[in-house]
Design an enzyme around this catalytic site. Structure first.
Site, short mmCIF file in Angstrom:
data_model
loop_
_atom_site.label_atom_id
_atom_site.label_comp_id
_atom_site.label_asym_id
_atom_site.label_seq_id
_atom_site.Cartn_x
_atom_site.Cartn_y
_atom_site.Cartn_z
N ARG A 108 0.83 -1.22 0.00
CA ARG A 108 0.00 0.00 0.00
C ARG A 108 0.86 1.26 0.00
O ARG A 108 0.49 2.29 -0.53
CB ARG A 108 -0.94 0.02 1.21
N ARG A 156 -0.01 7.52 26.96
CA ARG A 156 0.36 8.12 25.67
C ARG A 156 1.60 7.53 25.02
O ARG A 156 1.90 7.86 23.88
CB ARG A 156 0.58 9.63 25.85
N LYS A 216 13.31 2.50 28.79
CA LYS A 216 12.45 2.73 27.62
C LYS A 216 13.10 2.27 26.32
O LYS A 216 12.43 1.73 25.45
CB LYS A 216 12.09 4.21 27.53
N ASP A 258 12.45 15.82 25.74
CA ASP A 258 11.46 16.50 26.56
C ASP A 258 11.99 17.81 27.12
O ASP A 258 11.49 18.30 28.13
CB ASP A 258 11.01 15.59 27.71
N ASN A 259 13.00 18.39 26.47
CA ASN A 259 13.53 19.64 27.04
C ASN A 259 14.22 20.48 25.95
O ASN A 259 14.62 19.97 24.91
CB ASN A 259 14.49 19.32 28.18
N PHE A 260 14.30 21.78 26.22
CA PHE A 260 14.89 22.72 25.25
C PHE A 260 16.38 22.47 25.06
O PHE A 260 16.90 22.54 23.95
CB PHE A 260 14.73 24.17 25.73
N CYS A 292 17.71 26.81 10.70
CA CYS A 292 17.88 25.85 11.79
C CYS A 292 17.15 26.37 13.02
O CYS A 292 16.60 27.48 13.01
CB CYS A 292 19.36 25.60 12.07
N CYS A 346 5.30 18.52 30.49
CA CYS A 346 4.20 17.54 30.51
C CYS A 346 3.91 17.07 31.93
O CYS A 346 2.82 16.64 32.26
CB CYS A 346 4.52 16.36 29.61
N CYS A 367 22.99 33.83 12.10
CA CYS A 367 22.76 32.66 12.95
C CYS A 367 24.10 32.11 13.45
O CYS A 367 24.98 31.77 12.65
CB CYS A 367 22.01 31.57 12.19
#
Lengths: 66, 338
Positions: free
Chosen positions: B6, B65, B80, B124-126, B165, B182, B240
Protein backbone atom coordinates in the site's frame (compact mmCIF):
# COMPACT_ATOMS: atom_id res chain seq x y z
CA UNK A 1 -6.84 50.13 15.44
CA UNK A 2 -7.42 46.50 14.65
CA UNK A 3 -4.92 43.81 13.73
CA UNK A 4 -5.34 40.08 13.10
CA UNK A 5 -3.55 38.07 15.77
CA UNK A 6 -3.39 34.32 15.10
CA UNK A 7 -6.40 34.65 12.85
CA UNK A 8 -8.52 36.66 15.30
CA UNK A 9 -9.28 40.36 15.41
CA UNK A 10 -7.52 42.26 18.17
CA UNK A 11 -7.75 45.91 19.16
CA UNK A 12 -4.39 47.56 19.88
CA UNK A 13 -3.33 51.18 20.49
CA UNK A 14 -1.93 53.18 17.58
CA UNK A 15 1.85 53.02 17.49
CA UNK A 16 2.05 49.62 19.21
CA UNK A 17 5.31 47.84 18.40
CA UNK A 18 5.75 44.07 18.22
CA UNK A 19 7.73 44.29 21.45
CA UNK A 20 4.81 46.04 23.20
CA UNK A 21 2.34 43.53 21.80
CA UNK A 22 4.34 40.59 23.16
CA UNK A 23 4.58 42.34 26.55
CA UNK A 24 0.83 43.04 26.60
CA UNK A 25 0.14 39.38 25.93
CA UNK A 26 2.40 38.44 28.89
CA UNK A 27 4.32 35.95 26.75
CA UNK A 28 7.87 34.81 27.46
CA UNK A 29 9.84 36.39 24.59
CA UNK A 30 12.57 33.76 24.44
CA UNK A 31 10.08 31.05 23.45
CA UNK A 32 8.26 32.79 20.60
CA UNK A 33 8.53 33.07 16.86
CA UNK A 34 6.67 36.07 15.46
CA UNK A 35 5.54 36.49 11.89
CA UNK A 36 4.21 39.81 10.56
CA UNK A 37 2.41 39.75 7.20
CA UNK A 38 4.05 36.44 6.25
CA UNK A 39 7.57 37.49 7.23
CA UNK A 40 9.39 36.24 10.32
CA UNK A 41 10.63 39.12 12.48
CA UNK A 42 13.69 38.49 14.63
CA UNK A 43 13.38 39.24 18.31
CA UNK A 44 16.03 41.96 18.15
CA UNK A 45 13.85 43.83 15.65
CA UNK A 46 10.60 43.72 17.65
CA UNK A 47 11.12 47.12 19.35
CA UNK A 48 11.62 48.80 15.96
CA UNK A 49 8.63 47.31 14.17
CA UNK A 50 5.41 49.30 14.53
CA UNK A 51 2.04 47.72 13.76
CA UNK A 52 -0.51 49.18 11.36
CA UNK A 53 -4.25 48.72 10.82
CA UNK A 54 -4.99 45.32 9.30
CA UNK A 55 -1.55 43.82 9.97
CA UNK A 56 -1.53 40.04 10.31
CA UNK A 57 0.54 38.75 13.22
CA UNK A 58 1.15 35.07 13.90
CA UNK A 59 2.80 34.00 17.12
CA UNK A 60 4.12 30.47 17.55
CA UNK A 61 5.24 29.16 20.95
CA UNK A 62 8.25 26.98 21.26
CA UNK A 63 7.47 24.23 23.79
CA UNK A 64 9.67 21.70 25.51
CA UNK A 65 7.62 18.56 26.21
CA UNK A 66 7.67 15.37 24.28
CA UNK B 1 6.99 -6.99 -1.07
CA UNK B 2 3.37 -7.54 -0.15
CA UNK B 3 4.07 -6.10 3.27
CA UNK B 4 4.67 -2.58 1.90
CA UNK B 5 2.33 -2.82 -1.09
CA UNK B 6 0.00 0.00 0.00
CA UNK B 7 2.90 2.30 0.72
CA UNK B 8 4.61 1.50 -2.59
CA UNK B 9 1.33 2.22 -4.41
CA UNK B 10 1.41 5.70 -2.93
CA UNK B 11 2.94 8.08 -5.47
CA UNK B 12 5.19 9.90 -3.03
CA UNK B 13 7.04 6.70 -2.07
CA UNK B 14 6.88 4.16 -4.90
CA UNK B 15 9.34 1.27 -5.39
CA UNK B 16 12.30 3.62 -5.43
CA UNK B 17 11.26 5.37 -2.22
CA UNK B 18 10.71 2.03 -0.49
CA UNK B 19 14.17 0.86 -1.53
CA UNK B 20 15.68 4.08 -0.17
CA UNK B 21 13.82 3.63 3.12
CA UNK B 22 15.25 0.15 3.50
CA UNK B 23 18.74 1.55 2.99
CA UNK B 24 18.30 4.36 5.52
CA UNK B 25 19.08 4.78 9.19
CA UNK B 26 17.03 7.01 11.48
CA UNK B 27 17.79 8.08 15.02
CA UNK B 28 14.96 8.58 17.52
CA UNK B 29 16.28 10.75 20.37
CA UNK B 30 14.17 10.27 23.46
CA UNK B 31 11.62 7.48 23.44
CA UNK B 32 8.76 8.92 25.43
CA UNK B 33 5.46 9.79 23.82
CA UNK B 34 6.75 11.36 20.60
CA UNK B 35 9.62 8.89 20.29
CA UNK B 36 7.30 5.88 20.75
CA UNK B 37 5.01 7.04 17.97
CA UNK B 38 7.93 7.86 15.69
CA UNK B 39 9.68 4.52 16.24
CA UNK B 40 6.50 2.55 15.60
CA UNK B 41 5.68 4.42 12.37
CA UNK B 42 9.24 4.15 11.06
CA UNK B 43 9.42 0.42 11.86
CA UNK B 44 6.09 -0.26 10.15
CA UNK B 45 7.16 1.83 7.14
CA UNK B 46 10.18 -0.45 6.67
CA UNK B 47 13.11 1.74 7.66
CA UNK B 48 16.30 -0.32 7.32
CA UNK B 49 18.00 0.67 10.54
CA UNK B 50 16.59 2.38 13.57
CA UNK B 51 18.63 3.71 16.49
CA UNK B 52 16.73 4.55 19.68
CA UNK B 53 18.29 6.34 22.62
CA UNK B 54 16.59 7.19 25.91
CA UNK B 55 17.71 7.78 29.51
CA UNK B 56 14.52 6.82 31.37
CA UNK B 57 12.64 3.74 32.46
CA UNK B 58 8.94 3.00 31.92
CA UNK B 59 6.48 4.20 34.57
CA UNK B 60 2.75 3.67 34.90
CA UNK B 61 2.00 7.34 34.14
CA UNK B 62 3.62 6.87 30.69
CA UNK B 63 1.09 4.32 29.47
CA UNK B 64 -1.65 6.86 28.66
CA UNK B 65 0.36 8.12 25.67
CA UNK B 66 3.60 6.19 25.15
CA UNK B 67 2.53 3.49 22.72
CA UNK B 68 5.67 1.35 22.80
CA UNK B 69 5.13 0.24 26.40
CA UNK B 70 2.98 -2.17 28.36
CA UNK B 71 1.87 -2.54 31.99
CA UNK B 72 4.51 -5.21 32.36
CA UNK B 73 7.27 -2.80 31.24
CA UNK B 74 6.08 -0.34 33.89
CA UNK B 75 5.93 -3.00 36.63
CA UNK B 76 9.42 -4.19 35.80
CA UNK B 77 10.75 -0.63 35.27
CA UNK B 78 12.31 -1.61 31.97
CA UNK B 79 14.49 1.09 30.38
CA UNK B 80 12.45 2.73 27.62
CA UNK B 81 15.08 2.12 24.94
CA UNK B 82 15.14 -1.60 25.78
CA UNK B 83 11.35 -1.94 25.84
CA UNK B 84 11.09 -0.02 22.56
CA UNK B 85 13.71 -2.26 20.94
CA UNK B 86 11.71 -5.36 21.89
CA UNK B 87 8.50 -3.86 20.55
CA UNK B 88 10.13 -2.84 17.26
CA UNK B 89 11.38 -6.42 16.82
CA UNK B 90 7.80 -7.68 17.28
CA UNK B 91 6.39 -5.14 14.83
CA UNK B 92 8.94 -5.61 12.05
CA UNK B 93 11.73 -8.16 12.37
CA UNK B 94 13.43 -6.83 9.22
CA UNK B 95 14.36 -3.60 10.98
CA UNK B 96 17.85 -3.58 12.43
CA UNK B 97 17.21 -1.85 15.72
CA UNK B 98 20.04 -0.53 17.89
CA UNK B 99 19.11 0.74 21.33
CA UNK B 100 21.08 2.69 23.86
CA UNK B 101 20.16 3.58 27.43
CA UNK B 102 21.92 6.91 27.73
CA UNK B 103 21.54 10.55 28.60
CA UNK B 104 22.21 12.47 25.38
CA UNK B 105 24.89 15.05 26.08
CA UNK B 106 27.73 16.83 24.37
CA UNK B 107 29.92 13.81 25.11
CA UNK B 108 27.90 11.33 23.01
CA UNK B 109 25.60 13.24 20.65
CA UNK B 110 28.01 13.32 17.72
CA UNK B 111 28.61 9.58 17.97
CA UNK B 112 24.85 8.92 18.18
CA UNK B 113 23.98 10.85 15.01
CA UNK B 114 26.88 9.37 13.04
CA UNK B 115 25.73 7.40 10.02
CA UNK B 116 22.12 8.57 10.37
CA UNK B 117 20.14 9.96 7.44
CA UNK B 118 17.61 11.70 9.64
CA UNK B 119 17.23 12.48 13.35
CA UNK B 120 13.79 12.69 14.97
CA UNK B 121 13.34 14.76 18.09
CA UNK B 122 11.51 12.91 20.83
CA UNK B 123 13.21 14.76 23.71
CA UNK B 124 11.46 16.50 26.56
CA UNK B 125 13.53 19.64 27.04
CA UNK B 126 14.89 22.72 25.25
CA UNK B 127 18.53 22.13 26.12
CA UNK B 128 18.80 18.76 24.35
CA UNK B 129 17.09 20.21 21.28
CA UNK B 130 19.73 22.93 20.95
CA UNK B 131 22.38 20.25 21.41
CA UNK B 132 20.81 18.20 18.60
CA UNK B 133 20.60 21.30 16.42
CA UNK B 134 24.31 22.02 16.90
CA UNK B 135 25.37 18.43 16.25
CA UNK B 136 23.12 17.97 13.21
CA UNK B 137 24.10 21.29 11.61
CA UNK B 138 27.79 20.59 12.25
CA UNK B 139 27.59 17.18 10.56
CA UNK B 140 25.00 18.04 7.91
CA UNK B 141 22.32 15.62 9.17
CA UNK B 142 18.66 16.59 8.71
CA UNK B 143 16.59 16.65 11.90
CA UNK B 144 12.94 17.17 12.72
CA UNK B 145 12.06 19.21 15.80
CA UNK B 146 8.80 18.31 17.50
CA UNK B 147 7.36 19.09 20.93
CA UNK B 148 4.05 19.02 22.76
CA UNK B 149 2.54 20.13 26.07
CA UNK B 150 -1.12 20.01 27.02
CA UNK B 151 -3.09 19.99 23.76
CA UNK B 152 -0.54 22.11 21.90
CA UNK B 153 2.33 21.01 19.71
CA UNK B 154 4.84 22.40 17.26
CA UNK B 155 7.23 21.00 14.67
CA UNK B 156 9.85 22.19 12.19
CA UNK B 157 12.21 20.38 9.83
CA UNK B 158 15.86 21.42 9.60
CA UNK B 159 18.03 20.69 6.58
CA UNK B 160 21.41 22.06 7.63
CA UNK B 161 22.56 25.05 5.58
CA UNK B 162 19.56 24.63 3.26
CA UNK B 163 16.65 25.64 5.50
CA UNK B 164 16.63 27.70 8.72
CA UNK B 165 17.88 25.85 11.79
CA UNK B 166 16.39 25.99 15.28
CA UNK B 167 18.74 28.81 16.27
CA UNK B 168 17.77 30.89 13.22
CA UNK B 169 14.27 31.01 14.73
CA UNK B 170 15.09 30.98 18.45
CA UNK B 171 18.43 32.68 18.96
CA UNK B 172 18.71 31.78 22.64
CA UNK B 173 18.11 28.59 24.59
CA UNK B 174 15.14 29.45 26.83
CA UNK B 175 16.04 29.82 30.49
CA UNK B 176 15.64 26.79 32.74
CA UNK B 177 12.59 26.61 35.00
CA UNK B 178 10.64 29.03 32.80
CA UNK B 179 8.14 26.87 30.95
CA UNK B 180 5.43 24.30 31.67
CA UNK B 181 6.35 20.66 31.06
CA UNK B 182 4.20 17.54 30.51
CA UNK B 183 4.76 16.69 34.18
CA UNK B 184 3.43 20.05 35.39
CA UNK B 185 0.84 21.01 32.76
CA UNK B 186 -0.15 17.55 31.54
CA UNK B 187 -0.47 16.30 27.97
CA UNK B 188 -3.01 14.33 25.95
CA UNK B 189 -2.14 11.67 23.43
CA UNK B 190 -3.92 13.17 20.38
CA UNK B 191 -1.47 16.08 20.14
CA UNK B 192 1.40 13.61 20.43
CA UNK B 193 -0.01 11.62 17.51
CA UNK B 194 -0.40 14.76 15.39
CA UNK B 195 3.12 16.06 15.98
CA UNK B 196 4.78 12.64 15.62
CA UNK B 197 2.82 11.95 12.42
CA UNK B 198 4.07 15.16 10.83
CA UNK B 199 7.63 14.45 12.00
CA UNK B 200 7.55 10.98 10.45
CA UNK B 201 5.93 12.20 7.22
CA UNK B 202 8.72 14.75 6.90
CA UNK B 203 11.31 12.03 7.56
CA UNK B 204 9.76 9.78 4.90
CA UNK B 205 9.93 12.65 2.39
CA UNK B 206 13.60 13.23 3.21
CA UNK B 207 14.50 9.54 3.07
CA UNK B 208 12.52 8.86 -0.10
CA UNK B 209 14.31 11.74 -1.83
CA UNK B 210 11.21 13.93 -2.02
CA UNK B 211 12.45 17.03 -0.20
CA UNK B 212 10.30 19.21 -2.46
CA UNK B 213 7.27 18.02 -0.48
CA UNK B 214 8.54 19.19 2.92
CA UNK B 215 6.16 21.68 4.58
CA UNK B 216 8.85 24.36 4.86
CA UNK B 217 7.58 26.09 7.95
CA UNK B 218 6.96 26.09 11.65
CA UNK B 219 3.68 24.25 12.19
CA UNK B 220 1.62 24.58 15.32
CA UNK B 221 -1.45 22.67 16.37
CA UNK B 222 -3.84 22.86 19.26
CA UNK B 223 -6.25 19.95 19.21
CA UNK B 224 -8.35 21.39 22.06
CA UNK B 225 -8.58 25.04 20.95
CA UNK B 226 -8.90 23.83 17.35
CA UNK B 227 -6.08 25.88 15.90
CA UNK B 228 -3.81 24.75 13.09
CA UNK B 229 -1.38 27.20 11.65
CA UNK B 230 1.86 27.43 9.75
CA UNK B 231 4.45 30.15 9.72
CA UNK B 232 6.52 30.00 6.56
CA UNK B 233 10.18 30.11 7.52
CA UNK B 234 12.16 30.49 4.36
CA UNK B 235 15.27 32.51 5.11
CA UNK B 236 18.10 31.49 7.40
CA UNK B 237 19.01 34.23 9.87
CA UNK B 238 21.97 36.11 8.33
CA UNK B 239 23.76 36.14 11.68
CA UNK B 240 22.76 32.66 12.95
CA UNK B 241 25.49 31.55 15.37
CA UNK B 242 25.02 27.91 14.39
CA UNK B 243 24.28 27.46 10.70
CA UNK B 244 25.88 30.67 9.38
CA UNK B 245 28.76 31.43 11.76
CA UNK B 246 29.47 27.77 12.52
CA UNK B 247 29.70 28.13 16.30
CA UNK B 248 28.49 25.03 18.10
CA UNK B 249 28.57 26.21 21.67
CA UNK B 250 26.51 23.39 23.19
CA UNK B 251 29.01 20.84 21.84
CA UNK B 252 31.89 22.37 23.76
CA UNK B 253 32.58 20.56 26.99
CA UNK B 254 32.63 23.73 29.07
CA UNK B 255 29.24 24.94 27.95
CA UNK B 256 27.01 21.87 28.20
CA UNK B 257 23.49 22.56 29.39
CA UNK B 258 23.89 21.25 32.92
CA UNK B 259 26.43 20.42 35.53
CA UNK B 260 25.76 17.64 37.97
CA UNK B 261 27.48 16.75 41.21
CA UNK B 262 26.86 13.73 43.35
CA UNK B 263 26.21 14.96 46.83
CA UNK B 264 26.40 12.10 49.24
CA UNK B 265 24.34 8.96 49.07
CA UNK B 266 21.16 9.16 47.12
CA UNK B 267 21.37 12.80 46.06
CA UNK B 268 22.52 14.66 42.96
CA UNK B 269 22.83 18.40 42.45
CA UNK B 270 21.74 19.60 39.02
CA UNK B 271 22.67 23.15 37.94
CA UNK B 272 21.83 24.80 34.64
CA UNK B 273 24.85 26.49 33.05
CA UNK B 274 22.87 29.57 32.19
CA UNK B 275 22.17 30.80 35.67
CA UNK B 276 18.97 32.74 36.08
CA UNK B 277 16.82 33.85 38.98
CA UNK B 278 13.57 31.96 38.95
CA UNK B 279 10.16 32.85 40.28
CA UNK B 280 9.77 30.29 43.07
CA UNK B 281 6.07 30.99 43.64
CA UNK B 282 5.29 30.47 39.94
CA UNK B 283 7.31 27.25 39.87
CA UNK B 284 5.55 26.04 43.02
CA UNK B 285 2.21 26.77 41.34
CA UNK B 286 3.12 24.60 38.35
CA UNK B 287 4.56 21.80 40.49
CA UNK B 288 1.42 21.44 42.62
CA UNK B 289 -0.01 19.39 39.77
CA UNK B 290 2.84 16.89 40.11
CA UNK B 291 3.01 16.17 43.84
CA UNK B 292 3.28 17.57 47.34
CA UNK B 293 4.92 21.02 47.25
CA UNK B 294 6.43 23.17 49.97
CA UNK B 295 7.67 26.65 49.30
CA UNK B 296 9.54 29.25 51.32
CA UNK B 297 11.36 32.42 50.18
CA UNK B 298 14.49 30.42 49.34
CA UNK B 299 13.38 27.16 47.81
CA UNK B 300 10.60 24.98 46.48
CA UNK B 301 10.45 21.35 47.51
CA UNK B 302 8.51 18.76 45.51
CA UNK B 303 7.88 15.22 46.63
CA UNK B 304 7.11 13.08 43.57
CA UNK B 305 6.90 9.36 44.31
CA UNK B 306 10.16 8.24 45.85
CA UNK B 307 12.06 11.37 44.75
CA UNK B 308 12.37 14.77 46.32
CA UNK B 309 13.42 17.79 44.30
CA UNK B 310 14.55 20.92 46.08
CA UNK B 311 14.85 23.86 43.69
CA UNK B 312 16.65 27.05 44.69
CA UNK B 313 16.19 30.57 43.39
CA UNK B 314 19.27 30.27 41.13
CA UNK B 315 17.54 27.35 39.32
CA UNK B 316 19.87 24.81 40.93
CA UNK B 317 18.21 21.69 42.31
CA UNK B 318 19.06 18.84 44.65
CA UNK B 319 17.41 15.61 43.59
CA UNK B 320 17.09 13.13 46.46
CA UNK B 321 16.26 9.46 46.06
CA UNK B 322 18.87 8.59 43.44
CA UNK B 323 22.59 8.68 42.81
CA UNK B 324 22.06 8.23 39.08
CA UNK B 325 23.14 11.46 37.39
CA UNK B 326 21.15 10.74 34.20
CA UNK B 327 17.98 10.10 36.19
CA UNK B 328 18.50 13.30 38.18
CA UNK B 329 18.85 15.31 34.96
CA UNK B 330 15.76 13.60 33.62
CA UNK B 331 13.71 14.46 36.72
CA UNK B 332 14.93 18.05 36.50
CA UNK B 333 13.87 18.30 32.85
CA UNK B 334 10.48 16.80 33.63
CA UNK B 335 9.53 18.88 36.62
CA UNK B 336 11.56 22.07 36.50
CA UNK B 337 12.09 22.24 32.74
CA UNK B 338 15.26 22.91 30.76
Amino acid sequence: MQIRLNGETKEVADGTTLQRLVEQLSLAPDRLAVELNCEVIRRTDWPRVTLFEGDRVEIVHFVGGG
Amino acid sequence: MERYSRQVLFDGIGEEGQRRLRESRALVVGCGALGSAQAEMLARAGIGRLRIVDRDFVEESNLQRQTMFTERDARERVPKAVAAGRRVAEINSDVECETEVADVSQSNVERLIEGCDVVLDGTDNFATRFLLNDACVKHGVAWVYGAAVGSYGVTMTVRPRVTPCLRCVFAEVPAAASAPTCDTAGVIMPIISVVAAVQVAESLKLLAGRAESLHGGLLQFDVWRNEWRRIAIKERAPDCATCVLGRFETLEAESGDMTTVLCGRDAVQVSPRRASRIDLEALAGRLRAAGEVKVNPYLVRLRAGEYELTVFEDARAIVRGTDDVGLARSLYARYVGT
